[in-house]
Design a protein around this motif. Structure first.
Motif, PDB file in Angstrom:
ATOM      1  N   TYR A 152       0.838  -1.203   0.000  1.00 33.98           N
ATOM      2  CA  TYR A 152       0.000   0.000   0.000  1.00 33.98           C
ATOM      3  C   TYR A 152       0.875   1.255   0.000  1.00 33.98           C
ATOM      4  N   ILE A 153       1.881   1.269   0.868  1.00 25.41           N
ATOM      5  CA  ILE A 153       2.738   2.451   0.999  1.00 25.41           C
ATOM      6  C   ILE A 153       3.560   2.699  -0.263  1.00 25.41           C
ATOM      7  N   PHE A 154       4.141   1.632  -0.806  1.00 25.62           N
ATOM      8  CA  PHE A 154       5.055   1.783  -1.945  1.00 25.62           C
ATOM      9  C   PHE A 154       4.392   1.517  -3.296  1.00 25.62           C
ATOM     10  N   GLU A 155       3.111   1.171  -3.286  1.00 24.09           N
ATOM     11  CA  GLU A 155       2.357   0.906  -4.518  1.00 24.09           C
ATOM     12  C   GLU A 155       3.058  -0.121  -5.398  1.00 24.09           C
ATOM     13  N   LEU A 156       3.253  -1.299  -4.833  1.00 26.19           N
ATOM     14  CA  LEU A 156       3.851  -2.397  -5.594  1.00 26.19           C
ATOM     15  C   LEU A 156       3.183  -3.708  -5.194  1.00 26.19           C
ATOM     16  N   ASN A 157       3.444  -4.725  -5.964  1.00 26.81           N
ATOM     17  CA  ASN A 157       2.896  -6.053  -5.692  1.00 26.81           C
ATOM     18  C   ASN A 157       4.054  -6.989  -5.364  1.00 26.81           C
ATOM     19  N   LEU A 158       4.090  -7.491  -4.131  1.00 27.96           N
ATOM     20  CA  LEU A 158       5.194  -8.344  -3.703  1.00 27.96           C
ATOM     21  C   LEU A 158       5.034  -9.788  -4.141  1.00 27.96           C
ATOM     22  N   GLY A 159       3.885 -10.136  -4.698  1.00 29.95           N
ATOM     23  CA  GLY A 159       3.683 -11.512  -5.146  1.00 29.95           C
ATOM     24  C   GLY A 159       3.602 -12.483  -3.980  1.00 29.95           C
ATOM     25  N   ASN A 160       4.109 -13.676  -4.178  1.00 29.77           N
ATOM     26  CA  ASN A 160       4.056 -14.723  -3.151  1.00 29.77           C
ATOM     27  C   ASN A 160       5.233 -14.548  -2.188  1.00 29.77           C
ATOM     28  N   VAL A 161       4.988 -13.850  -1.072  1.00 34.40           N
ATOM     29  CA  VAL A 161       6.070 -13.550  -0.132  1.00 34.40           C
ATOM     30  C   VAL A 161       6.613 -14.812   0.526  1.00 34.40           C
ATOM     31  N   TYR A 162       5.755 -15.824   0.711  1.00 36.89           N
ATOM     32  CA  TYR A 162       6.197 -17.068   1.347  1.00 36.89           C
ATOM     33  C   TYR A 162       7.196 -17.801   0.456  1.00 36.89           C
ATOM     34  N   ARG A 163       6.921 -17.844  -0.824  1.00 41.31           N
ATOM     35  CA  ARG A 163       7.820 -18.501  -1.773  1.00 41.31           C
ATOM     36  C   ARG A 163       9.158 -17.761  -1.830  1.00 41.31           C
ATOM     37  N   THR A 164       9.105 -16.427  -1.838  1.00 43.14           N
ATOM     38  CA  THR A 164      10.342 -15.648  -1.871  1.00 43.14           C
ATOM     39  C   THR A 164      11.170 -15.895  -0.618  1.00 43.14           C
ATOM     40  N   PHE A 165      10.489 -16.007   0.529  1.00 46.59           N
ATOM     41  CA  PHE A 165      11.212 -16.264   1.781  1.00 46.59           C
ATOM     42  C   PHE A 165      11.923 -17.614   1.728  1.00 46.59           C
ATOM     43  N   LEU A 166      11.278 -18.605   1.118  1.00 49.01           N
ATOM     44  CA  LEU A 166      11.921 -19.910   0.972  1.00 49.01           C
ATOM     45  C   LEU A 166      13.195 -19.784   0.129  1.00 49.01           C
TER      46      LEU A 166
END
Length: 267
Positions: free
Chosen positions: A224-238
């Motif tokens: 919301y703050i940066f106006e972006l889509n982080l996608g699947n954060v869980y997959r990225t964390f893996l």
């Protein structure tokens, strides 16, 4: 068509997504029928990663199509309540299959031969009995479960985007929260992976809401703050966890740069 790129509030795009996903799934079926795996590792990869990736998109688009039809046209409060109920239902479904969800998210492999090889079913490990009625040549006991996890992540992410949109409407502000006094946009210029690493670090440290804020909640706030889509954060964390060196390279870089700034200030 990528879920993350398409305007999924457009019925035409959703219908295209369903059609393309079905065609891709059918092509996979034909390819599997006409070819054989060279070894078990290939078969596991197919049923753990490749087929679920496509099947998840089909599930997502189908469920999102129903959401677009069913969503209420009332007040913002009513719409937010409706979306919240949808998210809670998905979270409850994940809780019912928590052991496997944990297994998949941690990228475990010890039970892969039972989960993702055809004809290797271990009845004691099967939680979804609908598997027994599926095509044995094109399914294993848990490839559908993986597809559900991915689809639910996509749905929750899209619901979160809708909640952000409704929140903006309810605020009724013409000036966005991420604008500086000179109207320049406050944007995130490092990588999305760096931001996700920071989110997990903040959550683990208990710095936000004394550690009670969830990853999805914090990710949505950053989106919301940066106006972006982080996608699947869980997959990225893996993927971050799987780094062979410099697992926390962004956090380390922050510390290095801060220390340098302090030294320059002292000088």
């Amino acid at each position: 068509m990528e879920v993350e790129r398409a305007n999924v509030n457009d019925f035409n795009n959703v219908e295209k997504g369903i059609s393309i996903s079905r065609k891709c799934l059918q092509k996979l079926r034909v390819c599997l029928r006409e070819n054989k795996f060279e070894n078990q590792a290939q078969e596991i990869k197919f049923f753990k990663e490749q087929k679920p990736c496509i099947y998840a998109r089909l599930k997502f688009y189908a469920k999102w199509y129903h959401y677009l039809i069913q969503k209420p046209e009332g007040s913002i409060k009513i719409q937010r309540k409706f979306i919240d109920s949808k998210i809670k239902k998905l979270q409850k479904k994940n809780l019912r299959n928590l052991d496997f969800v944990k297994y998949y998210r941690e990228n475990a492999t010890v039970l892969d031969e039972f989960y993702f090889l055809r004809g290797k079913d271990n009845i004691g490990l099967v939680s979804d009995t609908s598997h027994f009625y599926t095509d044995a040549e094109f399914s294993t006991s848990h490839d559908n479960s993986v597809a559900k996890i991915i689809a639910y992540d996509l749905l929750i992410n899209q619901y979160s985007i809708e909640l952000i949109r409704l929140r903006k409407l309810s605020l009724g502000k013409s000036k966005k929260v991420n604008l500086l006094p000179n109207d320049e946009r406050l944007s995130w210029t490092a990588s999305k992976t760096d931001l996700i690493e920071l989110i997990y670090a903040l959550q683990a440290s208990g710095a936000i809401k004394s550690g009670t804020a969830g990853i999805k909640e914090m990710a949505s706030a950053c989106e919301y703050i940066f106006e972006l889509n982080l996608g699947n954060v869980y997959r990225t964390f893996l993927e971050i966890r799987e780094r062979k060196i410099d697992q926390t390279k962004f956090i380390d870089r922050l510390k290095t740069n801060l220390l340098r700034r302090m030294e320059e200030t002292d000088g």
